[in-house]
Structures are given as structure tokens and as C-alpha cells.
Design an enzyme around this catalytic site. Structure first.
Site, PDB file in Angstrom:
ATOM      1  CG  ASP A  51      -1.853   1.196   1.258  1.00 22.46           C
ATOM      2  OD1 ASP A  51      -2.476   1.472   0.216  1.00 22.46           O
ATOM      3  OD2 ASP A  51      -1.964   1.849   2.314  1.00 22.46           O
ATOM      4  CD  GLU A  55      -4.674   0.816  -3.267  1.00 28.24           C
ATOM      5  OE1 GLU A  55      -5.897   0.867  -3.095  1.00 28.24           O
ATOM      6  OE2 GLU A  55      -3.874   1.570  -2.699  1.00 28.24           O
ATOM      7  CB  CYS A  87     -12.841  -6.218   8.057  1.00 28.50           C
ATOM      8  SG  CYS A  87     -12.123  -7.300   9.311  1.00 28.50           S
ATOM      9  CB  CYS A 141     -15.194 -10.542   8.890  1.00 31.41           C
ATOM     10  SG  CYS A 141     -15.458  -8.758   9.089  1.00 31.41           S
ATOM     11  CB  CYS A 196     -13.838  -5.043  11.986  1.00 34.49           C
ATOM     12  SG  CYS A 196     -15.128  -5.757  10.951  1.00 34.49           S
ATOM     13  CB  CYS A 214     -15.370  -9.590  12.924  1.00 35.36           C
ATOM     14  SG  CYS A 214     -13.771  -8.923  12.404  1.00 35.36           S
ATOM     15  CG  ASP A 249      -1.393   3.249   6.196  1.00 36.40           C
ATOM     16  OD1 ASP A 249      -2.344   3.658   5.506  1.00 36.40           O
ATOM     17  OD2 ASP A 249      -0.679   3.990   6.876  1.00 36.40           O
TER      18      ASP A 249
END
Length: 298
Positions: free
Chosen positions: A95, A179, A232, A235, A251, A253, A260
């Protein structure tokens, strides 16, 4: 009837811009010289042994008056075949950021050296001195060279850092997932434009791309619209909003994420799916490395 184009369509070569010339016939290279058509042998510092038949030479002159020769030679060696069977622990997601230039899915963070920001005061002083000089004067010519040399040092430092970082990422992994960044559109953000330009994401990805090709490894670019930061990695639940000020979040979960690192892990997962869709084999993950900070000498 003759048709005339508007003057806006013409692009004139600047007198003080970068100059270059390409030669592909009657070219040769020696230990300390190069030869191009219609010229005597030119003295040169050949810093690397030229293996194979010389195909072409491109001469270039920088804004600071330095001359370089880029030599293309055919070494008759076949390009290495790309790896077909990959191991998931040898696939890394990366990233790109501003505070940290590169964050990997293993938890390593490479700080952003901010070369332009560090040189800002020196550049500002030299540019102000240039603006005070009379156009066409010798003093202005000298001042222009000082500004060009200051920018050149920044560019060389950034290139050196990116070459070392990209080589390390390629050497340590069989595939690197990044990306697809539309830097031109991102530069429209007035608050972050200078920092984004200083980071040099596009040039880093370009270096990763050709180094991966040379080693027979993979560079995968995922869809630019994939919500890597808001999803996330445990999950796969996507958050509705994730402003830039939020650097860590929890999250539903129960998983607590560094923004990052979570994005890098999601990028890796998407990259593996893309590799499998191309018919490549990716084995089960052999486990993650311990998180930390990756230090690269500039």
C-alpha cells in the site's frame, strides 16, 4: 486549400531543456570511449561492462550541462520465464502512502524520506535569487544552473532510494501486488499535491515493474476502485466511511486494524485472486512475518 493549425498546437523545443539524440548505425563502445556516426571517438566513463552486440546509443544532455550515453546491447540471453507456481508467503501486497511510502502486508513500513521537503528552503532561496536576475544576463544563467543542480540532487536521491527499495521487494518475493494509482487525478488535491509528487509513487511502481520482468517475477496491479482501506481483512466487511484522519479502527468482528497494514493485506488477497484467474498456482499461506519497520538506506 491549405489548412493552417493554430499556434497552440505547435510545441517548440526549449533552449535550456533536456536535449537528446538517438543513433542506431555505426555505433561502438570501448573501455573509455563511445563512437557515433560522423564523430571521432568520444571520451566517456563506461561504468559497466557492455556484454553483447551494441544496437543503439542515446546521448542526452541534462539541464545542468551533464552528458550521458544510454547504450542498448543484445546479450543473446533469453528472458527468464515467469514463475508459474507461487507460494502465498512469497506474495506481498504493498500500500502506497505519504507518511510511510510503502506498507507491506507483512506489517513492514518504509518511511517516506520526503527529499523535496528537506530541500525546500535551499530551493526557495536559489529560486528567489534567480527571479531577481535580469533576463539574458550571465548572472541569471549562473543562478539558473544552481536551481537546476538543486533539483537534480533531489531527483537523484529519490531515484537511488526507490531503486534500492524496489530491488529489495522484488528479491524477497515472487509477486508484488500494488494498487492502480491515478496520480494525475490525485495531484488535483491542493493540500496533498506537493507531498504526493514528492513521494513519487508512479516512478516506484515503474521500477518494480521492469525489475519483476527481469527476474521472471510478477507485478500485479489491482482495480483502483477496490476499497482496500474500508474493508476488514479478516471478515471482508466493508465500512461505509473511512476518512483519512482515521489511522486505526475496530471491525464489528472484533479485529483491530492499522489502516495501512489492513489495506496492504486486502491488496494481497485481491492480487492472489487475480493471479489464480490468470491460471497460476498459488499455494497456501505459510504464515506472516513479525511486524516491524523496514529500513532502507537512501
Amino acid at each position: 486549400m491549405a489548412q493552417w493549425r493554430s499556434t497552440a498546437e505547435f510545441r517548440f523545443k526549449k533552449k535550456h531543456g533536456k536535449q537528446s539524440s538517438y543513433h542506431c548505425t555505426s555505433v561502438s563502445v570501448g573501455d573509455n570511449w563511445i563512437k557515433i556516426p560522423k564523430c571521432k571517438p568520444i571520451r566517456a566513463k563506461v561504468h559497466r561492462e557492455i556484454v553483447g552486440k551494441v544496437k543503439s546509443i542515446t546521448l542526452s544532455r541534462t539541464l545542468t550541462g551533464k552528458y550521458f550515453a544510454s547504450i542498448l546491447a543484445d546479450d543473446t540471453q533469453e528472458q527468464p520465464k515467469q514463475i508459474d507456481n507461487l507460494e502465498a508467503n512469497q506474495v506481498v501486497g504493498v500500500d502506497m502512502g505519504i507518511t510511510d511510502l510503502a506498507i507491506t502486508s507483512t506489517g513492514h513500513k518504509t518511511g517516506n524520506p520526503r527529499f523535496l521537503k528537506k530541500a525546500q528552503r535551499n530551493l526557495k532561496r536559489k529560486q528567489q535569487a534567480l527571479s531577481r536576475c535580469k533576463k539574458g544576463s550571465k548572472g541569471r544563467h549562473k543562478a539558473r544552473l544552481l536551481v537546476a543542480k538543486a533539483h537534480e540532487r533531489v531527483a537523484f536521491a529519490r531515484n537511488d532510494f526507490q531503486h534500492k527499495l524496489s530491488k529489495q521487494l522484488i528479491d524477497e518475493n515472487q509477486a508484488v501486488i500494488v494498487e492502480t494509482l491515478k496520480v494525475k487525478n490525485m495531484l488535483k488535491n491542493k493540500r496533498l499535491a506537493r507531498s504526493i509528487a514528492d513521494a513519487g509513487w508512479h516512478s516506484l511502481i515503474t521500477k518494480l515493474e521492469y525489475k519483476a520482468k527481469q527476474e521472471g517475477k510478477h507485478l500485479v496491479k489491482i482495480d483502483q476502485w477496490f476499497a482496500s482501506s474500508k474493508t476488514c481483512s479478516v471478515c471482508d466487511l466493508k465500512q461505509e466511511k473511512m476518512p483519512l484522519r482515521i489511522r486505526s479502527w475496530e471491525c464489528s468482528c472484533g479485529a483491530i486494524h492499522d489502516r495501512d497494514i489492513n489495506a496492504a493485506r486486502n491488496i494481497k488477497k485481491q492480487g492472489i485472486l487475480k493471479l489464480k484467474a490468470e491460471g497460476l498456482s498459488v499455494s497456501a499461506d505459510g504464515g506472516l512475518r513479525k511486524s516491524g519497520r523496514l529500513s532502507v538506506a537512501a
